[in-house]
Design a protein around this motif. Structure first.
Motif, PDB file in Angstrom:
ATOM      1  N   ALA A 103       0.825  -1.213   0.000  1.00 30.09           N
ATOM      2  CA  ALA A 103       0.000   0.000   0.000  1.00 30.09           C
ATOM      3  C   ALA A 103       0.858   1.263   0.000  1.00 30.09           C
ATOM      4  N   VAL A 104       1.972   1.253   0.706  1.00 33.34           N
ATOM      5  CA  VAL A 104       2.853   2.426   0.726  1.00 33.34           C
ATOM      6  C   VAL A 104       3.404   2.696  -0.675  1.00 33.34           C
ATOM      7  N   GLY A 144       1.924   1.958  -3.438  1.00 30.81           N
ATOM      8  CA  GLY A 144       0.800   2.495  -4.210  1.00 30.81           C
ATOM      9  C   GLY A 144       0.582   3.970  -3.930  1.00 30.81           C
ATOM     10  N   LEU A 145       0.600   4.344  -2.651  1.00 29.23           N
ATOM     11  CA  LEU A 145       0.431   5.757  -2.291  1.00 29.23           C
ATOM     12  C   LEU A 145       1.575   6.607  -2.839  1.00 29.23           C
ATOM     13  N   THR A 146       2.779   6.067  -2.778  1.00 26.86           N
ATOM     14  CA  THR A 146       3.929   6.795  -3.305  1.00 26.86           C
ATOM     15  C   THR A 146       3.801   6.991  -4.811  1.00 26.86           C
ATOM     16  N   VAL A 193       1.072   7.245  -6.546  1.00 22.84           N
ATOM     17  CA  VAL A 193       0.079   8.296  -6.784  1.00 22.84           C
ATOM     18  C   VAL A 193       0.684   9.668  -6.511  1.00 22.84           C
ATOM     19  N   ALA A 194       1.471   9.795  -5.444  1.00 19.01           N
ATOM     20  CA  ALA A 194       2.113  11.070  -5.122  1.00 19.01           C
ATOM     21  C   ALA A 194       3.089  11.489  -6.226  1.00 19.01           C
ATOM     22  N   PRO A 216       4.315   9.190   1.929  1.00 22.63           N
ATOM     23  CA  PRO A 216       2.952   8.813   2.299  1.00 22.63           C
ATOM     24  C   PRO A 216       2.683   9.126   3.769  1.00 22.63           C
ATOM     25  N   GLY A 217       1.514   9.694   4.030  1.00 28.22           N
ATOM     26  CA  GLY A 217       1.136  10.011   5.396  1.00 28.22           C
ATOM     27  C   GLY A 217       1.554  11.396   5.843  1.00 28.22           C
TER      28      GLY A 217
END
Length: 118
Positions: free
Chosen positions: A80-81, A83-85, A87-88, A108-109
Motif C-alpha cells: 500500500a505504501v 501504491g500511495l507513493t 500516486v504522489a 505517504p502520510g
C-alpha cells in the motif's frame, strides 16, 4: 513485473557524470556516504499516447500480483505504501509538467505545505 505486458516502445537511457559531486558526505536513511557521481535515468513509457496502455497494464499486473499472494500467501511485490507513493509521484509529475517547476513528492502520510518550503 509479472502480468505487465510492455508495448515495445519503451525507452530507458542512463547518463553518468563522474566526479561531478562534492567530496562531502551525503546522509540518507541513517547512513553517510560520499557520492561523487551524478546519475540521470530517463524512463520513457511511450508518452501521452501510451498512457492508457501503461495504466491498464499496471492494474493488470497489480491484480495478477494480488491473485498470486492470495494463492500462495507470499508478500506482494508492491504494498500500500508503494501504491500511495506512486500516486504522489504521478500527481507531482503532472503538476510539474503543467507549471514547468520542480515539485516535491511528500512521503505517504505527510502533508506538503508550500509556505513552509520557501
Amino acid at each position: 513485473m509479472d502480468g505487465f505486458r510492455p508495448h515495445g516502445g519503451e525507452r530507458v537511457s542512463v547518463t553518468v557524470e563522474r566526479d561531478a559531486g562534492s567530496s562531502d558526505p551525503a546522509r540518507g536513511r541513517g547512513e553517510s556516504r560520499v557520492v561523487p557521481h551524478h546519475v540521470r535515468a530517463d524512463l520513457d513509457l511511450g508518452g501521452e499516447t501510451r498512457k492508457p496502455h501503461v495504466y491498464s497494464e499496471s492494474v493488470r499486473a497489480a491484480v495478477a500480483d494480488l491473485v498470486r499472494v492470495a494463492r500462495d500467501g507470499s508478500t506482494p511485490v508492491a504494498d500500500a505504501v508503494a501504491g500511495l507513493t506512486a500516486v504522489a509521484v504521478a500527481e507531482a509529475a503532472t503538476l510539474a509538467a503543467d507549471t514547468g517547476t520542480e515539485q516535491p513528492v511528500p512521503a505517504p502520510g505527510t502533508t506538503y505545505h508550500p509556505q513552509e518550503c520557501s
